[in-house]
Design an enzyme around this catalytic site. Structure first.
Site, PDB file in Angstrom:
ATOM      1  N   GLY A   1      62.416  30.619   7.220  1.00 50.18           N
ATOM      2  CA  GLY A   1      61.685  31.510   8.111  1.00 50.18           C
ATOM      3  C   GLY A   1      61.906  32.958   7.711  1.00 50.18           C
TER       4      GLY A   1
ATOM      5  CD  GLN B   1      64.317  38.263   8.253  1.00 56.23           C
ATOM      6  OE1 GLN B   1      63.504  37.448   8.663  1.00 56.23           O
ATOM      7  NE2 GLN B   1      65.479  37.924   7.705  1.00 56.23           N
TER       8      GLN B   1
ATOM      9  CB  CYS C   1      70.057  35.437   9.033  1.00 57.41           C
ATOM     10  SG  CYS C   1      68.783  36.709   9.146  1.00 57.41           S
ATOM     11  CG  LEU C   2      66.246  34.310   4.183  1.00 56.73           C
ATOM     12  CD1 LEU C   2      64.749  34.354   3.890  1.00 56.73           C
ATOM     13  CD2 LEU C   2      66.999  33.611   3.057  1.00 56.73           C
TER      14      LEU C   2
ATOM     15  CG  HIS D   1      66.906  33.260  13.338  1.00 62.94           C
ATOM     16  ND1 HIS D   1      68.275  33.255  13.201  1.00 62.94           N
ATOM     17  CD2 HIS D   1      66.428  34.034  12.326  1.00 62.94           C
ATOM     18  CE1 HIS D   1      68.607  33.996  12.151  1.00 62.94           C
ATOM     19  NE2 HIS D   1      67.500  34.475  11.605  1.00 62.94           N
ATOM     20  CD  GLU D   2      62.831  34.075  11.059  1.00 60.89           C
ATOM     21  OE1 GLU D   2      62.769  35.316  10.906  1.00 60.89           O
ATOM     22  OE2 GLU D   2      63.611  33.360  10.399  1.00 60.89           O
TER      23      GLU D   2
ATOM     24  CG  HIS E   1      64.843  38.828  12.369  1.00 59.32           C
ATOM     25  ND1 HIS E   1      65.859  39.666  11.967  1.00 59.32           N
ATOM     26  CD2 HIS E   1      65.144  37.603  11.869  1.00 59.32           C
ATOM     27  CE1 HIS E   1      66.738  38.982  11.248  1.00 59.32           C
ATOM     28  NE2 HIS E   1      66.328  37.718  11.177  1.00 59.32           N
TER      29      HIS E   1
END
Length: 172
Positions: free
Chosen positions: A46, A51, A92-93, A134-135, A138
């Site tokens: 995701g 990001q 997380c990226l 989660h996204e 962000h």
């Protein structure tokens, strides 16, 4: 289209409250393609537009084994369906190398638009529910480490800052 650089915690741009998408045009299509390319390259499951430093309410996800089922959520909203909570290890990226338990609602209703602007709803549970929450965090300027104690958050911040400094000094 193009793989973009992913912002890394504690970059303050990750705290940006993202703006709704108002125009469903070629720019949005390019953004979605870039996000998908970046997510697959990372590799991740995701990615939120912020990001890659684009403060728009856009998310891409692909939870499939074959990485062939891209899901796009524009202007997503989440409704907790009051089905209880569950704790899952999240990564997380933007926080590379760290996986921590986060407690979230177990089942959610997602209201969003697709890349053409058409409205849809999706009832999600398990990993889909975790990933979308989660996204969306962000998009609201929140990073999953915000669910941790201050001490644990500072430890992660220090390790990532040190790792970035070590890398930048080797490259210079």
């Amino acid at each position: 289209m193009a793989v973009q650089k992913i912002l890394t915690y504690p970059d303050p741009r990750l705290r940006t409250l993202c703006e709704p998408v108002l125009e469903f045009d070629k720019n949005l299509e390019t953004l979605i393609e870039d996000m998908a390319d970046t997510m697959y390259d990372a590799p991740g499951i995701g990615l939120a537009a912020i990001q890659i430093n684009v403060p728009k309410r856009v998310i891409v996800m692909d939870l499939s084994e074959t990485k062939s089922q891209l899901q796009v959520f524009v202007n997503p909203e989440i409704v907790d369906l009051n089905q209880g909570t569950r704790e899952v290890e999240e990564g997380c990226l933007s926080v590379p190398g760290f996986f921590v338990p986060v407690k979230r609602p177990e089942k959610v209703l997602i209201k969003a638009q697709d890349k053409l602007g058409d409205h849809f709803e999706l009832e999600a549970d398990e990993m889909t529910a975790v990933c979308i929450q989660h996204e969306v965090d962000h998009l609201n300027g929140k990073v999953f480490v915000d669910y941790l104690s201050r001490m644990k958050r500072e430890r992660i911040r220090n390790k990532l800052t040190k790792a970035r400094g070590d890398f930048e000094s080797r490259v210079a």
